[in-house]
Enzyme design. Structure first.
Site, PDB file in Angstrom:
ATOM      1  N   PRO A 156      -5.492  -6.065   8.162  1.00  0.00           N
ATOM      2  CG  PRO A 156      -6.654  -5.657   9.628  1.00  0.00           C
ATOM      3  CD  PRO A 156      -4.893  -5.859   8.942  1.00  0.00           C
ATOM      4  CD  GLU A 157      -6.953  -5.351   1.358  1.00  0.00           C
ATOM      5  OE1 GLU A 157      -8.055  -4.518   0.497  1.00  0.00           O
ATOM      6  OE2 GLU A 157      -5.584  -5.149   0.683  1.00  0.00           O
ATOM      7  CG  HIS A 161       2.953  -9.938  19.998  1.00  0.00           C
ATOM      8  ND1 HIS A 161       4.165  -9.134  19.874  1.00  0.00           N
ATOM      9  CD2 HIS A 161       4.089 -11.566  19.271  1.00  0.00           C
ATOM     10  CE1 HIS A 161       4.978  -9.905  19.356  1.00  0.00           C
ATOM     11  NE2 HIS A 161       5.354 -10.457  19.224  1.00  0.00           N
ATOM     12  NE  ARG A 192       3.826  -8.027  10.576  1.00  0.00           N
ATOM     13  CZ  ARG A 192       3.719  -8.856   9.463  1.00  0.00           C
ATOM     14  NH1 ARG A 192       3.512  -8.148   8.041  1.00  0.00           N
ATOM     15  NH2 ARG A 192       4.257 -10.284   8.907  1.00  0.00           N
ATOM     16  NE  ARG A 220      -4.231  12.369  -7.123  1.00  0.00           N
ATOM     17  CZ  ARG A 220      -4.267  11.582  -5.920  1.00  0.00           C
ATOM     18  NH1 ARG A 220      -5.976  12.082  -5.652  1.00  0.00           N
ATOM     19  NH2 ARG A 220      -4.247  11.215  -5.367  1.00  0.00           N
TER      20      ARG A 220
END
Length: 275
Positions: free
Chosen positions: A2-3, A92, A110, A155
């Site tokens: 997921p973003e 899970h 995970r 940066r």
DNA sequence: AGCTGGTCCTGATGGC
DNA sequence: TGCCATCAGGACCAGC
């Protein structure tokens, strides 16, 4: 994987089903996530009304009167809502939030996700150590080319990695980072300090557009996303560059390249993103 | 086996 | 020289 768009779509899908509900039980079957799930969540939340679900970056914030349940999906986490009673948990399925009518279930093969408690007595949830260092929300009106310019100036790291770091603007994960740079016509390898105000403006715009489109694409699968049947896949219907190594650029026909930056894949068009 | 995903931490580096 | 910000790399996992 997921973003921000997936997290936002999850938030919107969960909200009508669980907000205003009263927690009857919290069942934690697996504590070993990215951070250990704290003991005592059941005692903490039993009988408490869920007031709302917010989002900060990729963190979901489950608001209660006495504190906030912070959840992160890591890379493989999914919240699903089942009608009560929920089917037997499978491998899970780490946590259940049981309400009267529905059960919210966190599945995360995970275990890179997180589920943490922040007591209201400890102050604003924004000050939680995991949230305090986050950059601006991409849809915050203060997020602009000027903000980006101020955040990245000086940066030396590659713009891809600075954008991904999330301390200037949040929610741009690996996939949408490549997509945003492609849309802005900026070479991902370029040192961030080489970007002037004009390209920062283009990049800020690109980030907002890419994320907005992804949320809209996810919105079309909203019903399925949190259904008991399982998750929708990835939202990005047609990537400009991500995952397209060896294919041709939709804009100029040049072959898309894949490189590694900080052990993460970056995809770009060597022609559209020359500089 | 090797690669993928997103943080979070540690230790190294660089600039003033 | 010391301090601080930044940077690079490793760690955490399961599934393909």
């Amino acid at each position: 994987m997921p973003e921000l768009p997936e997290v936002e779509v999850t938030r919107r899908a969960l909200t009508p089903r669980v907000v205003a509900g009263v927690v009857r039980e919290v069942c934690v079957r697996e504590h070993r996530l990215r951070h250990p799930v704290p003991d005592g969540l059941d005692a903490l939340l039993r009988g408490r009304e869920l007031l709302g679900i917010g989002r900060r970056g990729k963190y979901l914030l489950w608001r209660f009167a006495h504190g906030t349940l912070i959840s992160h999906l890591g890379m493989s986490g999914v919240w699903r809502v089942h009608d009560a009673p929920a089917p037997p948990p499978r491998r899970h399925d780490h946590v259940d939030l049981v309400f009267d009518e529905v059960v919210g279930r966190l599945t995360d093969p995970r275990r890179f996700g997180a589920l943490l408690w922040h007591s209201a007595a400890a102050g604003e949830v924004e000050n939680h150590p995991l949230l305090a260092g986050l950059g601006l929300e991409p849809f915050d009106p203060r997020f602009s080319g000027a903000w980006l310019y101020a955040g990245i100036r000086g940066r030396s790291a590659a713009i891809k990695q600075v954008l991904l770091a999330g301390d200037v603007v949040v929610g741009v994960g690996n996939i949408y980072c490549s997509e945003s740079l492609f849309r802005a016509g900026i070479n991902p390898k370029l040192s961030a300090r080489r970007l002037g105000p004009v390209r920062c403006e283009r990049l800020a715009q690109a980030v907002r557009e890419v994320l907005t489109q992804a949320i809209e694409a996810g919105g079309s699968t909203l019903k399925d996303f949190v259904s008991a049947e399982g998750a929708a896949g990835y939202f990005m219907l047609d990537a400009g560059v991500y995952g397209r190594e060896g294919e041709t650029c939709r804009v100029c026909g040049t072959v898309i390249r894949r490189i590694m930056q900080g052990q993460r894949a970056t995809y770009y068009c060597p022609h559209c993103q020359r500089h």
